[in-house]
Design an enzyme around this catalytic site. Structure first.
Site, mmCIF file in Angstrom:
data_model
loop_
_atom_site.group_PDB
_atom_site.id
_atom_site.type_symbol
_atom_site.label_atom_id
_atom_site.label_comp_id
_atom_site.label_asym_id
_atom_site.label_seq_id
_atom_site.Cartn_x
_atom_site.Cartn_y
_atom_site.Cartn_z
ATOM 1 N N ASP A 1 -6.163 -110.670 0.162
ATOM 2 C CA ASP A 1 -5.592 -109.678 1.210
ATOM 3 C C ASP A 1 -4.757 -110.524 2.187
ATOM 4 O O ASP A 1 -3.718 -110.113 2.672
ATOM 5 C CB ASP A 1 -6.799 -109.140 1.926
ATOM 6 N N HIS B 1 -13.341 -106.466 1.947
ATOM 7 C CA HIS B 1 -12.192 -106.750 0.637
ATOM 8 C C HIS B 1 -12.261 -105.348 -0.056
ATOM 9 O O HIS B 1 -12.789 -105.170 -0.893
ATOM 10 C CB HIS B 1 -12.596 -107.639 -0.077
HETATM 11 P P1 NAX Z 1 -13.340 -109.739 -16.063
HETATM 12 O O1 NAX Z 1 -13.993 -108.514 -16.583
HETATM 13 O O2 NAX Z 1 -12.327 -110.312 -17.182
HETATM 14 O O3 NAX Z 1 -14.376 -111.065 -16.068
HETATM 15 C C1 NAX Z 1 -15.756 -110.910 -15.548
HETATM 16 C C2 NAX Z 1 -16.796 -111.715 -16.408
HETATM 17 O O4 NAX Z 1 -17.699 -111.857 -15.489
HETATM 18 C C3 NAX Z 1 -16.871 -111.414 -17.920
HETATM 19 O O5 NAX Z 1 -16.743 -112.413 -18.655
HETATM 20 C C4 NAX Z 1 -18.344 -110.990 -17.787
HETATM 21 O O6 NAX Z 1 -18.929 -111.279 -19.058
HETATM 22 C C5 NAX Z 1 -18.789 -112.129 -16.573
HETATM 23 N N1 NAX Z 1 -20.090 -111.599 -15.967
HETATM 24 C C6 NAX Z 1 -20.478 -110.212 -15.977
HETATM 25 N N2 NAX Z 1 -21.908 -110.446 -15.195
HETATM 26 C C7 NAX Z 1 -21.997 -111.459 -14.863
HETATM 27 C C8 NAX Z 1 -23.188 -112.168 -14.730
HETATM 28 N N3 NAX Z 1 -24.320 -111.550 -14.132
HETATM 29 N N4 NAX Z 1 -23.232 -113.543 -14.701
HETATM 30 C C9 NAX Z 1 -22.114 -114.373 -15.040
HETATM 31 N N5 NAX Z 1 -20.978 -113.675 -15.630
HETATM 32 C C10 NAX Z 1 -20.942 -112.256 -15.607
HETATM 33 O O7 NAX Z 1 -13.045 -109.444 -14.688
HETATM 34 P P2 NAX Z 1 -12.159 -110.307 -13.609
HETATM 35 O O8 NAX Z 1 -10.712 -109.578 -13.811
HETATM 36 O O9 NAX Z 1 -12.244 -111.851 -13.936
HETATM 37 O O10 NAX Z 1 -12.674 -109.930 -12.427
HETATM 38 C C11 NAX Z 1 -13.858 -110.465 -11.746
HETATM 39 C C12 NAX Z 1 -14.342 -109.850 -10.726
HETATM 40 O O11 NAX Z 1 -13.388 -110.230 -9.426
HETATM 41 C C13 NAX Z 1 -14.440 -108.360 -10.474
HETATM 42 O O12 NAX Z 1 -15.461 -107.784 -9.862
HETATM 43 C C14 NAX Z 1 -13.198 -107.913 -9.611
HETATM 44 O O13 NAX Z 1 -13.352 -106.645 -9.218
HETATM 45 C C15 NAX Z 1 -13.055 -108.994 -8.481
HETATM 46 N N6 NAX Z 1 -11.917 -109.321 -7.786
HETATM 47 C C16 NAX Z 1 -11.989 -109.667 -6.708
HETATM 48 C C17 NAX Z 1 -10.999 -109.868 -6.082
HETATM 49 C C18 NAX Z 1 -11.119 -110.219 -4.388
HETATM 50 O O14 NAX Z 1 -10.049 -110.511 -3.677
HETATM 51 N N7 NAX Z 1 -12.319 -110.617 -3.818
HETATM 52 C C19 NAX Z 1 -9.646 -109.564 -6.291
HETATM 53 C C20 NAX Z 1 -9.340 -109.697 -7.734
HETATM 54 C C21 NAX Z 1 -10.591 -108.978 -8.548
HETATM 55 O O15 NAX Z 1 -10.329 -107.656 -8.770
#
Ligand code: NAX
Length: 326
Positions: free
Chosen positions: A159, A187
């Protein structure tokens, strides 16, 4: 050669994982003379894909990559780590209510907070990226009573970077020349990108832009809804920019900001009217591996309303997960 630093990344097989790991291994996080050992956590179902990512990491022959520790168990992945970048979280499924999403993630971050508490180095620095990032970081902090609260942070840097970039474009100045932008709160689209103190070469950016209507009616919602705009355009959520922001956040925390303000979600100390421990985005400066809140900034009526609005959302989230923490 320096002793390698152990960096854990969760959700390592996901799209942000794919964008961040190669940069960490290349020295973008901790410097071009600092070897790293990557501890990669993902779910059992993602281990095959994670193995593919590790094959690619090896194929890069990064001189700074001193080892890789893959696991589906937080107790293994967090053993002796110096830095944790917690990206993996539960995405919202079809028909899932916000409350269910909060609860599902609370469960994940409770387990991971406890694993950090039991296995990470006592000096560990934790950044939570996985959404809802602030509340997940709050839960991890509350689940790790033996670690200092200051070890836990949430990512507001994407952000912050979006806020700076849009101001630079409007004012026709370089991103690097802008100082003192602050992003307050959660966020989420409620966060408040505050340009009241922003300056370029000592000159007020607000005065230079001289368009308060644009700031209030166009800019603030554009920063808040940027994530949705990227999903709309790309068909996928931000990944490279999120990875970049996570690197900026941790690098600045470890190596310092040279007096420059950046925004971080940190546990509140009660200042600015934010109840203690709420994981709240504030402007900070970092030095010697420590972040320090910028204190004593004046809060005008408009800012007071915006800060209260984003705080109310965080208080609701805290309320929704309260029973899971007892
Ligand atoms: P993806 O769905 O591509 O990847 C997530 C990965 O996490 C997958 O490989 C899944 O198997 C793994 N996972 C799920 N639960 C888990 C657990 N308990 N332990 C270990 N691994 C686990 O998502 P991606 O695009 O990489 O985004 C990840 C997260 O970042 C999401 O929650 C998303 O909302 C968040 N974001 C946060 C942002 C921020 O500024 N704070 C911005 C970008 C993003 O949207």
């Amino acid at each position: 050669m320096k002793t390698p630093v152990r960096v854990a990344v969760t959700g390592a097989a996901g799209q942000i994982g794919y964008a961040i790991l190669f940069r960490i291994a290349n020295g973008d996080l901790l410097g071009k003379d600092q070897p790293v050992i990557l501890h990669l956590l993902d779910l059992p179902v993602a281990q095959k894909a994670l193995n593919g990512v590790i094959m690619e990491l090896k194929d890069c022959a990064f001189p700074l990559l001193a080892g890789v520790v893959p696991s589906d168990d937080p107790n293994v992945a967090f053993k002796d780590i110096d830095i944790a970048i917690l990206i993996g979280s539960r995405p919202r499924g079809p028909g899932m209510e916000r409350r269910d999403l909060l609860a599902a993630n609370a469960e994940i971050f409770k387990v991971q907070g406890k694993a950090l508490n039991d296995f990470a180095k006592r000096t560990v620095k934790v950044l939570v990226v996985g959404n809802p990032a602030n509340t997940n970081a709050y839960i991890a902090m509350k689940s790790a009573p033996d670690l200092p609260k200051s070890a836990f942070t949430a990512m507001l840097r994407l952000d912050h970077n979006r806020a700076v970039s849009m101001l630079a474009e409007k004012a026709g100045v370089e991103v690097a020349d802008i100082e003192k932008v602050a992003v307050w709160g959660n966020h989420s689209p409620t966060m408040y990108a505050d340009y009241r103190f922003a300056a370029v070469g000592g000159e007020s950016l607000a005065a230079k832009i001289n368009d308060e209507t644009w700031y209030r009616e166009t800019y603030l919602s554009a920063v808040g809804k940027r994530g949705a705009a990227i999903i709309e355009a790309r068909g996928l959520s931000s990944a490279a920019s999120a990875a970049n922001a996570a690197i900026d956040h941790v690098r600045d925390w470890v190596l310092g900001t040279n007096g420059k303000w950046v925004s971080m979600g940190i546990p509140s100390d009660g200042s600015y009217g934010v109840p203690e421990d709420v994981m709240f985005g504030v402007p900070v400066v970092c030095e010697g591996g420590v972040y320090k809140r910028v204190e004593g900034l004046p809060v005008d009526e408009f800012s007071k309303g915006r800060i209260q609005h984003t705080l109310n959302e965080l208080l609701e989230e805290r309320e929704a997960v309260a029973s899971l923490l007892s």
